[in-house]
Write a protein that holds these residues in place. Structure first.
Motif, mmCIF file in Angstrom:
data_model
loop_
_atom_site.group_PDB
_atom_site.id
_atom_site.type_symbol
_atom_site.label_atom_id
_atom_site.label_comp_id
_atom_site.label_asym_id
_atom_site.label_seq_id
_atom_site.Cartn_x
_atom_site.Cartn_y
_atom_site.Cartn_z
ATOM 1 N N GLN A 495 0.823 -1.208 0.000
ATOM 2 C CA GLN A 495 0.000 0.000 0.000
ATOM 3 C C GLN A 495 0.858 1.260 0.000
ATOM 4 O O GLN A 495 0.568 2.222 -0.713
ATOM 5 N N LYS A 496 1.914 1.254 0.786
ATOM 6 C CA LYS A 496 2.792 2.419 0.871
ATOM 7 C C LYS A 496 3.449 2.704 -0.466
ATOM 8 O O LYS A 496 3.527 3.867 -0.903
ATOM 9 N N ARG A 497 3.908 1.675 -1.134
ATOM 10 C CA ARG A 497 4.565 1.880 -2.426
ATOM 11 C C ARG A 497 3.575 2.393 -3.473
ATOM 12 O O ARG A 497 3.934 3.210 -4.324
ATOM 13 N N LEU A 498 2.332 1.930 -3.409
ATOM 14 C CA LEU A 498 1.332 2.455 -4.330
ATOM 15 C C LEU A 498 1.043 3.926 -4.043
ATOM 16 O O LEU A 498 0.924 4.739 -4.961
ATOM 17 N N GLU A 499 0.929 4.277 -2.778
ATOM 18 C CA GLU A 499 0.664 5.670 -2.413
ATOM 19 C C GLU A 499 1.782 6.601 -2.886
ATOM 20 O O GLU A 499 1.531 7.756 -3.257
ATOM 21 N N ASP A 500 3.013 6.085 -2.898
ATOM 22 C CA ASP A 500 4.165 6.879 -3.332
ATOM 23 C C ASP A 500 4.453 6.724 -4.824
ATOM 24 O O ASP A 500 5.445 7.282 -5.320
ATOM 25 N N PHE A 501 3.615 5.957 -5.536
ATOM 26 C CA PHE A 501 3.811 5.663 -6.967
ATOM 27 C C PHE A 501 5.169 5.008 -7.207
ATOM 28 O O PHE A 501 5.793 5.205 -8.254
ATOM 29 N N ASP A 502 5.612 4.212 -6.257
ATOM 30 C CA ASP A 502 6.918 3.560 -6.330
ATOM 31 C C ASP A 502 6.749 2.134 -6.856
ATOM 32 O O ASP A 502 6.887 1.157 -6.121
ATOM 33 N N PHE A 503 6.421 2.004 -8.119
ATOM 34 C CA PHE A 503 6.205 0.698 -8.731
ATOM 35 C C PHE A 503 6.304 0.843 -10.243
ATOM 36 O O PHE A 503 6.246 1.956 -10.788
ATOM 37 N N SER A 526 -4.958 15.225 -14.405
ATOM 38 C CA SER A 526 -3.537 15.576 -14.418
ATOM 39 C C SER A 526 -3.064 15.982 -13.030
ATOM 40 O O SER A 526 -1.939 15.670 -12.630
ATOM 41 N N GLU A 527 -3.929 16.682 -12.289
ATOM 42 C CA GLU A 527 -3.550 17.094 -10.931
ATOM 43 C C GLU A 527 -3.323 15.893 -10.029
ATOM 44 O O GLU A 527 -2.348 15.843 -9.274
ATOM 45 N N ALA A 528 -4.202 14.914 -10.121
ATOM 46 C CA ALA A 528 -4.073 13.727 -9.268
ATOM 47 C C ALA A 528 -2.811 12.934 -9.585
ATOM 48 O O ALA A 528 -2.265 12.249 -8.720
ATOM 49 N N ALA A 529 -2.339 13.020 -10.822
ATOM 50 C CA ALA A 529 -1.128 12.284 -11.201
ATOM 51 C C ALA A 529 0.066 12.698 -10.360
ATOM 52 O O ALA A 529 0.994 11.911 -10.152
ATOM 53 N N GLY A 530 0.066 13.934 -9.864
ATOM 54 C CA GLY A 530 1.167 14.404 -9.035
ATOM 55 C C GLY A 530 0.849 14.441 -7.563
ATOM 56 O O GLY A 530 1.613 15.023 -6.776
ATOM 57 N N THR A 531 -0.269 13.809 -7.152
ATOM 58 C CA THR A 531 -0.680 13.823 -5.743
ATOM 59 C C THR A 531 -0.479 12.449 -5.126
ATOM 60 O O THR A 531 -1.218 11.510 -5.436
ATOM 61 N N PRO A 532 0.535 12.260 -4.279
ATOM 62 C CA PRO A 532 0.753 10.941 -3.657
ATOM 63 C C PRO A 532 -0.504 10.462 -2.939
ATOM 64 O O PRO A 532 -1.193 11.232 -2.275
ATOM 65 N N GLY A 533 -0.799 9.180 -3.113
ATOM 66 C CA GLY A 533 -1.972 8.602 -2.489
ATOM 67 C C GLY A 533 -3.207 8.659 -3.347
ATOM 68 O O GLY A 533 -4.237 8.090 -2.976
ATOM 69 N N SER A 534 -3.159 9.327 -4.502
ATOM 70 C CA SER A 534 -4.330 9.392 -5.374
ATOM 71 C C SER A 534 -4.512 8.072 -6.102
ATOM 72 O O SER A 534 -3.638 7.203 -6.111
ATOM 73 N N ASP A 535 -5.668 7.947 -6.758
ATOM 74 C CA ASP A 535 -5.949 6.745 -7.544
ATOM 75 C C ASP A 535 -5.326 6.781 -8.932
ATOM 76 O O ASP A 535 -5.419 5.802 -9.672
#
Length: 630
Positions: A495-503, A526-535
């Motif tokens: 979950q943490k790696r997904l929230e940080d887009f670390d995958f 586009s805004e959500a793409a740069g927001t950690p934890g977004s879908d």
């Protein structure tokens, strides 16, 4: 990963005179010699409400269901422990059951209508004539578990906490069009909107409400095991963060006689037991350690739900039909990584998934292929007569033509198939050509770019049921010269790696909706793409997609919604941002014979939520309830 809370109106002190007409599902009450005001006991985004102001219970609930006994369940997902009672912050893992059992909202959804909700904490909602604000009046009897009344100031406080950076960014995305919240009196609160959006009353009505006193000892961001001060039907009795949690019915629960609550939450206690893996959980169920289980693996359903207890009737297994949209499940490619930025590469990777083989060898023919972000609904672009854009879609797509590829204006993407005369070999050859066009060719034992760098990536998995599917998929990718490292990690780190887009690539299921709305911003903007934890796990930044999402949000009629969703769906599918999986129109549930459920099923529901809210123990059932037992 992405999960959405369920959609959760006061004649008192207010007099309306005149006749009633219908508009947008609200009763338009015309006060004599006054400005027209939209007010009602509920809200429907499109069309009319099914239930009138004097309804006694939802049709899919059994008001004669007996109350009592204990419902014991297993962890509903792969969390094996928890470290907090705050389900709204990013940090940590929340205990199972908190949202459904403890937190309430102004409105509650009807499970046999799309985009309709009725008063829970609120008994009246008034829509401003310009539809740029909505006012809720709270029920005078609404109480928190500590006995305090639920006040308008609590609604505003809850909203402010959910909009803070301590909370999941999904709430901020959903409420992007909310200008602010104004307390008009002890029991009256108004939400002001930046622009017209018919979904907004449902969105703000669905937000959880909790007491300020919850954060007296710790800030909202730092709450761990402080018991929530909420208005829901259950309280936390005791817990062991590594083994489970027990909830008990609040004997003073204020809302037990409400029409929206009759026949629901029938157990005195709800127990969650945590199991380390799916095998242990299934064997524990068969041994009688808990009462019901929802099965998502076709192989398990076909092979493992057998034995003496099933033969003698102690345990039952049933497939319950539903009318839910299928949502979207698939392999997500993180376009923040260079190798996934070319659409030809993403299309090539989709060609390597052999659904027919998987369905035959692993799933026992139980599934249908997803072909849309809105499969199993009339919102899907694939549901048009010939797969081409309708005039309504073209009205939205034509202004964006210069920013879109010409293929968007042709037939909708057809998912690859290996049914004869096609084969996996044919699909991999096409994938090879697409990869070559994108600059990737086979050399020195691997697929390489012009710099000689090998095409390699990590597939992140949390050790669930997708492992066998991932292995089969990786095997096909290796035939193309693509190197894949399958990395399995525990649920919390995953979950943490997904929230940080670390995958690089993950398998994800996005939940369904019969009436999509602001959650699409959190998923695609586009805004959500740069927001950690977004879908927005894809890293999608597309002005046309942003515009098409806005079209969905501002649809005023069901027809406008259909056109907007189909246009958005068409662009997303041609972008190959996800490799779609499959779906079933049934919930597979196994349960002990002591449990019963209403004869009439809801239309739109999750199996876990339905069991929790509508089932009961039949060994406590009086004759009247038994007559309504399926």
């Amino acid at each position: 990963m992405p999960i959405r809370a369920p959609w959760p109106f006061d004649a008192a002190g207010r007099r309306f005179l005149g006749r009633t007409v219908k508009r947008c599902g609200l009763a338009l009450l015309l006060a004599v010699q006054a400005v027209p005001v939209l007010a009602a006991h509920g809200y429907a985004q499109y069309g009319d409400l099914k239930y009138g102001p004097d309804f006694t219970h939802f049709d899919y609930a059994n008001p004669a269901a007996p109350r009592g006994g204990t419902l014991t369940l297993a962890n509903p997902d792969r969390r094996t422990s928890f470290d907090k009672f705050n389900p709204f912050t990013l940090k940590g893992t929340a205990a199972p059951g908190l949202n459904a059992l403890m937190f309430e909202s102004l409105l509650i959804a009807s499970a046999d209508e799309t985009a309709s909700a009725y008063g829970l904490l609120a008994d009246d909602v008034t829509m401003a004539p310009d539809q740029l604000s909505v006012t809720f009046h709270l029920r005078p009897q609404a109480r928190f578990s500590n006995g305090d009344p639920v006040l308008a100031s609590d609604v505003k406080y809850s909203y402010d906490m959910l909009m803070s950076k301590s909370a999941s960014p999904g709430y901020r995305s959903m409420c992007e069009d909310v200008k602010g919240v104004v307390v008009l009196g002890p029991s009256t609160v108004r939400f002001d909107f930046k622009q017209h959006n018919q979904e907004l009353p449902l969105i703000v009505g669905s937000l959880p409400v909790f007491s300020k006193k919850w954060t007296e000892k710790a800030s909202f961001a730092d709450i761990t095991f402080e018991a929530p001060v909420t208005s829901g039907p259950y309280l936390i009795e005791r817990y062991d963060a590594g083994r489970g949690i027990i909830y008990r019915r609040d004997p003073s629960y204020w809302g037990k006689d409400l029409a929206v609550r009759r026949g629901t939450f029938n157990f005195d206690r709800v127990v969650y037991r945590l199991y380390k893996d799916e095998t242990a959980r299934l064997e524990a169920f068969k041994a009688g350690e808990f009462d019901a289980i929802v099965e998502y693996r076709a192989k398990n359903w076909a092979k493992s739900y057998v034995g003496k207890r099933f033969d003698n009737g102690e345990l039952a297994k049933t497939e319950f039909p539903h009318h839910n949209g299928a949502g979207m499940q698939g392999f997500v490619m993180n376009m923040r990584k260079p190798m996934f930025q070319d659409v030809r590469v993403r299309q090539a990777l989709s060609l390597a998934l052999d659904f027919e083989w998987l369905n035959r060898q692993l799933f026992y023919g139980a599934y249908r292929r997803l072909d849309s972000w809105f499969s199993n609904t009339d919102l899907a672009a694939a549901s048009t007569f010939d797969g081409r854009p309708t005039p309504g879609e073209l009205g939205l797509l034509d202004p964006l033509r210069r920013q879109l590829g010409p293929e968007v204006f042709g037939q909708i993407v057809a998912q690859p198939t290996t049914n004869p005369p096609r084969s996996l070999r044919d699909n991999l050859r096409l994938a090879q050509r697409l990869l070559a066009q994108a600059g990737w060719t086979y050399s020195d034992g691997a697929l390489r770019n012009a710099k000689g760098e090998a095409f390699s990536f990590e597939f992140l998995d949390d050790g669930g049921a997708m492992s066998r599917v991932i292995t089969a998929y990786v095997r096909n990718l290796e035939k193309l010269g693509i190197q894949v490292d399958q990395r399995t990690t525990d649920f919390a780190l995953y979950q943490k790696r997904l929230e940080d887009f670390d995958f690089d690539m993950v398998s994800i299921r996005y939940p369904d909706s019969q009436s999509p709305g602001n959650e699409l911003r959190d998923r695609f903007s586009s805004e959500a793409a740069g927001t950690p934890g977004s879908d927005n796990l894809f890293g999608l930044k597309s002005p046309p997609v942003d515009k098409l999402v806005d079209n969905v949000l501002h649809a005023r009629t069901r027809e406008e919604l259909i056109n907007a969703c189909r246009a958005l769906d068409r662009v997303l599918m041609h972008g190959y941002y996800i490799i779609p999986h499959w779906f079933s129109a049934y919930h597979r549930v196994a349960y002990r014979k002591e449990l019963s459920y209403p004869q009439r099923l809801p239309a739109y529901y999750t199996a876990e939520g339905w069991i929790l809210s509508n089932w009961w123990r039949n060994d406590l059932a009086p004759a009247k309830a038994q007559a309504q037992t399926k």
